[in-house]
Design a protein around this motif. Structure first.
Motif, PDB file in Angstrom:
ATOM      1  N   ALA A   1       0.833  -1.206   0.000  1.00 53.49           N
ATOM      2  CA  ALA A   1       0.000   0.000   0.000  1.00 53.49           C
ATOM      3  C   ALA A   1       0.863   1.251   0.000  1.00 53.49           C
ATOM      4  O   ALA A   1       0.556   2.233  -0.685  1.00 53.49           O
ATOM      5  CB  ALA A   1      -0.918  -0.011   1.215  1.00 53.49           C
ATOM      6  N   ALA A   2       1.961   1.222   0.746  1.00 49.96           N
ATOM      7  CA  ALA A   2       2.859   2.379   0.803  1.00 49.96           C
ATOM      8  C   ALA A   2       3.528   2.630  -0.543  1.00 49.96           C
ATOM      9  O   ALA A   2       3.824   3.769  -0.895  1.00 49.96           O
ATOM     10  CB  ALA A   2       3.904   2.168   1.885  1.00 49.96           C
ATOM     11  N   LEU A   3       3.769   1.587  -1.306  1.00 50.09           N
ATOM     12  CA  LEU A   3       4.392   1.749  -2.625  1.00 50.09           C
ATOM     13  C   LEU A   3       3.371   2.100  -3.701  1.00 50.09           C
ATOM     14  O   LEU A   3       3.655   2.891  -4.600  1.00 50.09           O
ATOM     15  CB  LEU A   3       5.121   0.466  -3.024  1.00 50.09           C
ATOM     16  CG  LEU A   3       6.376   0.141  -2.234  1.00 50.09           C
ATOM     17  CD1 LEU A   3       6.890  -1.229  -2.623  1.00 50.09           C
ATOM     18  CD2 LEU A   3       7.438   1.191  -2.463  1.00 50.09           C
ATOM     19  N   LEU A   4       2.189   1.517  -3.624  1.00 55.10           N
ATOM     20  CA  LEU A   4       1.199   1.719  -4.677  1.00 55.10           C
ATOM     21  C   LEU A   4       0.439   3.032  -4.545  1.00 55.10           C
ATOM     22  O   LEU A   4       0.051   3.616  -5.561  1.00 55.10           O
ATOM     23  CB  LEU A   4       0.214   0.556  -4.692  1.00 55.10           C
ATOM     24  CG  LEU A   4       0.770  -0.768  -5.185  1.00 55.10           C
ATOM     25  CD1 LEU A   4      -0.274  -1.864  -5.048  1.00 55.10           C
ATOM     26  CD2 LEU A   4       1.243  -0.664  -6.619  1.00 55.10           C
ATOM     27  N   ALA A   5       0.215   3.504  -3.348  1.00 55.10           N
ATOM     28  CA  ALA A   5      -0.576   4.720  -3.160  1.00 55.10           C
ATOM     29  C   ALA A   5       0.044   5.935  -3.864  1.00 55.10           C
ATOM     30  O   ALA A   5      -0.650   6.618  -4.623  1.00 55.10           O
ATOM     31  CB  ALA A   5      -0.780   4.996  -1.677  1.00 55.10           C
TER      32      ALA A   5
END
Length: 57
Positions: A19-23
């Motif tokens: 989530a931290a990379l995709l957001a």
């Protein structure tokens, strides 16, 4: 205490990392919208910026 607590914890860590990379990537993709690609930002279809970057010194 249960012995298999590590698997859910590992899955949670992986989900948070994803989530931290995709957001931010999705945010950039949405914000660029129709601004990206050839003929964007006043460029013609020759994409002079790409040509400048690919020139060999």
């Amino acid at each position: 205490m249960r012995a298999d607590w590590q698997t859910p914890l590992a899955l949670l860590v992986v989900a948070l990392a994803a989530a931290a990379l995709l957001a931010p990537a999705l945010r950039r993709l949405r914000s660029s919208g129709a601004k990206s690609g050839c003929a964007a930002g006043g460029q013609g279809c020759g994409c002079s910026v790409a040509k400048k970057n690919l020139r060999v010194k």
